[in-house]
Scaffold this active site. Structure first.
Site, short mmCIF file in Angstrom:
data_model
loop_
_atom_site.label_atom_id
_atom_site.label_comp_id
_atom_site.label_asym_id
_atom_site.label_seq_id
_atom_site.Cartn_x
_atom_site.Cartn_y
_atom_site.Cartn_z
N ASP A 31 -61.52 -35.76 9.10
CA ASP A 31 -60.41 -35.89 8.58
C ASP A 31 -59.10 -36.41 9.75
O ASP A 31 -59.43 -35.90 10.72
CB ASP A 31 -59.29 -34.89 7.46
CG ASP A 31 -58.70 -35.28 7.17
OD1 ASP A 31 -58.47 -36.55 7.06
OD2 ASP A 31 -57.30 -34.53 6.97
N GLY A 34 -57.54 -42.05 10.24
CA GLY A 34 -56.03 -43.91 10.11
C GLY A 34 -55.03 -42.94 10.90
O GLY A 34 -54.23 -43.47 11.40
N ARG A 35 -55.12 -41.43 10.96
CA ARG A 35 -53.59 -41.06 11.55
C ARG A 35 -53.67 -41.16 13.00
O ARG A 35 -52.71 -41.91 13.80
CB ARG A 35 -53.68 -40.18 11.40
CG ARG A 35 -52.82 -38.77 10.18
CD ARG A 35 -52.41 -37.68 9.70
NE ARG A 35 -53.86 -37.14 8.77
CZ ARG A 35 -54.03 -36.04 8.85
NH1 ARG A 35 -53.81 -34.95 8.79
NH2 ARG A 35 -55.23 -36.63 8.08
N ASN A 79 -62.35 -41.33 -2.90
CA ASN A 79 -62.04 -42.57 -1.56
C ASN A 79 -62.11 -43.56 -1.94
O ASN A 79 -61.89 -45.04 -1.13
CB ASN A 79 -62.63 -41.77 -0.03
CG ASN A 79 -62.26 -40.79 0.60
OD1 ASN A 79 -63.52 -40.38 1.91
ND2 ASN A 79 -62.20 -40.62 0.60
N ARG A 205 -57.80 -27.34 3.60
CA ARG A 205 -58.46 -27.62 2.01
C ARG A 205 -59.94 -28.31 2.15
O ARG A 205 -59.69 -28.22 3.24
CB ARG A 205 -57.21 -28.48 1.10
CG ARG A 205 -57.34 -30.10 1.71
CD ARG A 205 -56.54 -30.60 0.61
NE ARG A 205 -56.19 -31.82 1.29
CZ ARG A 205 -55.02 -32.83 1.30
NH1 ARG A 205 -53.76 -31.52 2.01
NH2 ARG A 205 -54.93 -33.74 2.08
#
Length: 251
Positions: A31, A34-35, A79, A205
């Site tokens: 994860d 994108g950030r 997604n 999560r």
């Protein structure tokens, strides 16, 4: 892209890790691509491209350090809800990487598996997946599992339907259904459950990932974004893992 990596400062297993207490199977929720790109004023796709390099290095690291299996959560059933250009880019990226890296995976002894509902993927990608799985089937150095169009709830429903069909056909007595049999009907049938689940980017999560398989996995969350998750970050995750006492529900 090539799986051949530059000389690395952590090629050997770090001395403060106990080889006998390493996880057999590590799973990662990758994860933060994108950030990572946004922080650098780059397109999101650049984060995904950098994430591929991170995954290649982690796979090599697991092989170098003696970990038997690595699973990467590459694309979830949810997604598909991302912007269409991003989804199309990811499908193309998966296909290109598979095609380019297959020779290196064969040479490095990587045995690749794909888990998920692969029937929804582009036909050309399905063909590359079939080719890669067949070409690496006899490799024994490390198992590399790629969760693609994967959803934990969908996997459990798939297993239930498969078992129900056998019962309906008279091939299976309901009294014989147990955990071992159920696991054989999962996408991951025949693969060991993860001992360690790593999630990058700090999100707390599991995002519908391996709902059955992580029942007793140790979970490690780091705020490091996936493209920045290097061998030093993995080293820290393993140090944390080895400090834990796994009880499996016992005292």
């Amino acid at each position: 892209m090539s799986m051949t990596l530059q000389p690395h400062s952590l090629i050997e297993l770090p001395a403060d890790l106990d080889r006998d207490r390493l996880p057999r199977h590590v799973a990662v929720i990758m994860d933060g691509n994108g950030r990572w790109a946004k922080q650098r004023n780059l397109p999101r796709i650049m984060g995904h491209q950098r994430g591929v390099d991170t995954l290649k290095d982690l796979l090599r690291c697991c092989k170098d350090w003696g970990i038997e299996a690595l699973t990467a959560y590459a694309f979830s059933t949810e997604n598909w809800g991302r912007p269409l250009p991003e989804v199309e880019f990811l499908m193309t990226l998966f296909e290109q990487v598979l095609r380019r890296e297959l020779g290196e995976m064969v040479a490095e002894g990587v045995q690749i598996h794909f888990v998920g509902d692969l029937t929804c993927l582009p036909k050309s990608l399905q063909a590359e997946i079939e080719r890669a799985v067949a070409a690496t089937a006899n490799n024994q150095k490390i198992k590399f599992v790629v969760a693609t169009n994967y959803g934990g709830r969908r996997e459990i429903i798939h297993a239930c339907r498969s078992i129900a069909a056998q019962v309906k056909a008279g091939l299976l007595d309901p009294a014989d259904i147990d955990e071992v049999l159920f696991e054989r009907h999962l996408y991951t049938g025949g693969l060991p459950d993860p001992d360690l689940l790593i999630r990058t980017s700090g999100e707390l999560r599991i995002s519908n990932f391996f709902l059955w398989q992580v029942a007793y996995a140790e979970i490690y969350v780091t705020k490091t974004l996936w493209p920045d998750f290097d061998r030093s970050a993995f080293h820290e995750a393993l140090r944390d893992y080895q400090q834990r006492q796994r009880r499996f529900g016992r005292v």
